[in-house]
Structure formats: C-alpha cells, structure tokens
Design an enzyme around this catalytic site. Structure first.
Site, PDB file in Angstrom:
ATOM      1  N   LYS A   6       0.850  -1.189   0.000  1.00 56.38           N
ATOM      2  CA  LYS A   6       0.000   0.000   0.000  1.00 56.38           C
ATOM      3  C   LYS A   6       0.877   1.226   0.000  1.00 56.38           C
ATOM      4  O   LYS A   6       1.987   1.206   0.530  1.00 56.38           O
ATOM      5  CB  LYS A   6      -0.873   0.019   1.256  1.00 56.38           C
ATOM      6  CG  LYS A   6      -2.041   0.985   1.192  1.00 56.38           C
ATOM      7  CD  LYS A   6      -3.136   0.447   0.273  1.00 56.38           C
ATOM      8  CE  LYS A   6      -4.499   0.853   0.683  1.00 56.38           C
ATOM      9  NZ  LYS A   6      -5.480  -0.202   0.426  1.00 56.38           N
TER      10      LYS A   6
HETATM   11  N1  GLU Z   1      -7.377   0.070  -2.714  1.00 52.63           N
HETATM   12  C1  GLU Z   1      -8.194  -1.095  -2.903  1.00 52.63           C
HETATM   13  C2  GLU Z   1      -8.175  -1.941  -1.641  1.00 52.63           C
HETATM   14  O1  GLU Z   1      -7.962  -1.449  -0.563  1.00 52.63           O
HETATM   15  C3  GLU Z   1      -7.850  -1.844  -4.181  1.00 52.63           C
HETATM   16  C4  GLU Z   1      -6.457  -2.374  -4.257  1.00 52.63           C
HETATM   17  C5  GLU Z   1      -6.083  -2.990  -5.604  1.00 52.63           C
HETATM   18  O2  GLU Z   1      -6.922  -3.022  -6.499  1.00 52.63           O
HETATM   19  O3  GLU Z   1      -4.939  -3.402  -5.721  1.00 52.63           O
HETATM   20  O4  GLU Z   1      -8.473  -3.105  -1.676  1.00 52.63           O
END
Ligand code: GLU
Length: 419
Positions: A106
C-alpha cells in the site's frame, strides 16, 4: 471518545487473534505481522505560482509470499507510516482470503488533493511514480487506486513508468481507464463485492435482504456503488447515507443513484431534496437499521460508539473502519460483522482480472468480469464460513484472518526461506 486506535497495532491484534487457531510458531508470526520494507520519501513539486512544496510519501511492501505486492495508493492529509503499514498488511490477508496470486502492499501521500490544481496533482503523481519506479513492476509490486485516487492518477503513473522504462507495461498498475488498459467492471467492483457479501451474509443468517433497511457511512466509490447495487439488484431500502458534509435520511428510502448525482453536482450528499431529515455522522452510525455499511476511513466505530450501534449486521466497505475494541463489543453484543478483507475485496479481485487481461493483451466483456468476481466472492464467503464453523471462532473477522493466515503460511512453508 477513547484515544484513536493505531491501525498498525489493530492489524497486529487481528493477526494475534487468528493465530490462536493456526499452527504457527512465534518467529513466523512475527514475520507475518510487519512489512518486509517501507519506502519513505519526500516529493518536492513546483506549485503553479512558482513556489516549491514538499509532501511526504510512502510505499509499504508487507509480504510477497503469495505473489507480487498489490494494493492501492491514497492521497489524504492523514496518511502516515503506520497507516500505510497497516493498510499493506490488510492487503496480504485480503488477497489470500479471495485466493488471488498476490501479496500485499500500500502507498500514500500525505496531501489534501483539494488544495492542489490538476497540474500540481499531475506533477505530484508523476514525481511519486518516478520514486516508485525501481520498486514496482508487473511482477514486483502493482499499485492501484484507493482513497482520493482513481483512473486519472493510475494513467499518469502507468505513463511515467512506461516512459522511464522505454516499454509498454500496462500491468504495472491497475484501476486504469479503459483506453489506457483498464478493465470493464473495475470502477464498480468494490461496491459490487460489498453487495454480494451482504447478500450472502443475509442468506447465511436467515434474514431477508429485500426490503432490509441500510445505512451507508461514506459516499465515495465504494459506498455509493454498494448503495446503488443493494437497491437495484437486491431490492434493499437505503435509508441513510453520509459523507464529510453530514448525513441524509428518509425512512421510506433514498434513491442511491440520485444522491450520487446530487453529490457529483454539489460536492456533498447534504442538501439532497429527496431526504426527509439531515443527521450527524454519529447518528447515522447508530441508526436502528438491518445493515450498516461503514465505507469511509479507519476507526469510524470505536469501543464507545460500538455500544450504541443498533444495526444487526455490519458489512465493511472501508478498510479498518472498526477498532479492535469495537470488534470486541459488537461480538459480545451479537452484532454480525463481515470484515473488509472479504467485503471490499472486489476491488483487488477485478484488479487481478485487469492485470491478467493486460498480460494477455486480451480483454473481457463486463459480464465475464462480474461473473468471475461473483464466483471469487461467493467462494471466499463459503471458505470463511467453513473456518468459522469448524474451528468455532467467535466472529467472522477472525475466521477471515484464519483462512488468510493459513494460505500465506502454506506458501511460505512450501517455498522455504532463502538464504
Ligand atoms: N485500494 C483497494 C483496496 O484497498 C484496491 C487495491 C487494488 O486493487 O490493488 O483493496
């Protein structure tokens, strides 16, 4: 209100709770409770008036035992290192619960994007992409959208990466616009998995979703799509929704799509003329509804507020909206909480489909995307229930972590460790 929970400590507590049901020694658990590495950097950009500004940015790569690191990038003034570490850890267990071949990562920039012009945002995003370039890649780490980022930012990151690498690599990032290599169904995917999880949850609990009253806290991409699909596909009655401006309520039901149009036009859900009353955020969270969907940020419900929650079922569209204290209170009070790492996993699941399509240069119809998504979410739901029942686990969150932890441990053990 009690002191704000640290999301990274919340994650570690969630892993500890699950570890009681899993055969793993402390050394391995320590490894699976903290990130492998965190990139921390300062991004300096020129503002439109010629002055310079610097923003703190992070990318946490938590665990890659099951595949490339995967997870979004958020732009928010509250972004800090512990938040990004927690969010990257939640991605590890999320990708494992829905059984897609990724680890977890992240990223984020501590910025309020509303303070920047579009040109400034583009410079900031490309500057972050340049910093990320050595550590991301189609097979290394694949970012995606998160809070306050979307197709536009993903397209900029893809373009910057491809230009610097002198290649085409659409699979380096997901959540792109269709013409930049995005997938049909990706924008709606998070809300769709919230709807599917709610459907499966009500079915499992022997409750009727048709006509059930629903309150949604947070009306961004996840919350507004979930509300719309709950209404249109399941006949649920969305009675209240909120955003940072406040909440709107009508016991006879709002029109979720019309509230979204109103928000797109005015920037807020408040002032929507189909509402009967306006409420505070806290009043929305404690409404007597059948289903409550927190769809904003972490720590929306803490241990104190959890005593006042009157919903029978909570389905988490946001990441980490309940503190561990809130979880304890709700478990004790018999409120059924279906966790983020299952309920909002539709986003990353369709990101996986986007990446597969990018790698194959072969694109799917929306119908196929939605069918495959439904299969993944229903299978994940069934796997979670199987763990919940067979280990006699007190709540669905711990059951989800047990499933996730077992899968990560299995691939770690099969691979062994080197050197
Ligand atoms: N930000 C989204 C989550 O928290 C999507 C992450 C992604 O598609 O890699 O799951």
């Amino acid at each position: 209100m009690s002191e704000e929970a640290n999301p990274f400590e919340s994650l570690q507590e969630q892993i500890r709770d699950a570890a009681e049901y899993v055969d793993a020694d402390d050394g391995v658990l320590r490894r699976l409770s903290r990130p492998e590495r965190v990139l921390e950097t300062n991004l300096t950009i020129e503002r439109d008036d010629g002055t310079l500004d610097t923003f703190r940015a992070y990318r946490s790569q938590f665990n890659g035992d099951r595949g490339p690191y995967k997870g979004g990038i958020r732009y928010h003034p509250g972004v800090d290192k512990d938040e990004v570490k927690a969010l990257s850890g939640w991605m590890v267990y999320k990708t494992a619960v829905v059984d897609i071949p990724y680890g977890g990562g992240k990223g984020g920039i501590a910025v309020d994007p509303r303070d920047l012009s579009m040109d400034e945002l583009e410079r900031l995003t490309r500057s972050f992409a340049k910093e990320l370039r050595p550590v991301i890649g189609e097979d290394q780490d694949i970012p995606a959208p998160d809070v306050n980022t979307g197709q536009r930012e993903m397209n900029w990151i893809k373009d910057t990466y491809e230009k610097l690498e002198n290649t085409t690599a659409p699979g380096v990032i997901t959540g792109k616009a269709i013409d930049s290599g995005g997938s049909e169904g990706r924008v709606e995917a998070t809300g769709r998995s919230v709807m599917l999880t709610s459907r499966e949850a009500f079915d499992y609990l022997g409750k009727r979703i048709e006509g059930a009253s629903v309150a949604v806290q947070g009306y961004g991409n996840a919350g507004s799509v979930a509300a719309k699909l709950l209404e249109s596909e399941l006949g649920a009655n969305v009675v209240a929704v909120s955003d940072s401006s406040g909440a709107v309520y009508h016991e006879g039901g709002l029109d979720a799509a019309a509230v979204r149009d109103h928000k797109d036009e005015t920037g807020a859900v408040t002032g929507y003329d189909g509402a009967k009353e306006e409420l505070t955020n806290e009043e929305l969270l404690t409404l007597d509804v059948d289903l409550l969907i927190p769809a904003a940020l972490e720590n929306a419900i803490d241990g104190d507020l959890a005593h006042d929650v009157q919903a029978d079922v909570v389905v988490e569209a946001a990441n980490g909206p309940l503190t561990p204290d809130a979880d304890d209170v709700l478990t004790e009070r018999g409120v059924h909480v279906f966790p983020d790492i299952l309920a909002n996993a539709g986003g990353v699941t369709v990101s996986y489909f986007e990446w597969v399509q990018n790698r194959q240069r072969f694109y799917w119809a929306e119908e196929k995307v939605n069918e495959e998504l439904e299969r993944h979410i229903v299978d994940a739901f069934d796997g979670l229930i199987q763990a919940y029942e067979s280990y006699d686990i007190p709540n669905f969150r711990t059951a989800a972590y047990v499933v996730g932890l077992q899968r990560v441990l299995k691939s770690y053990r099969e691979g062994g460790s080197w050197p």
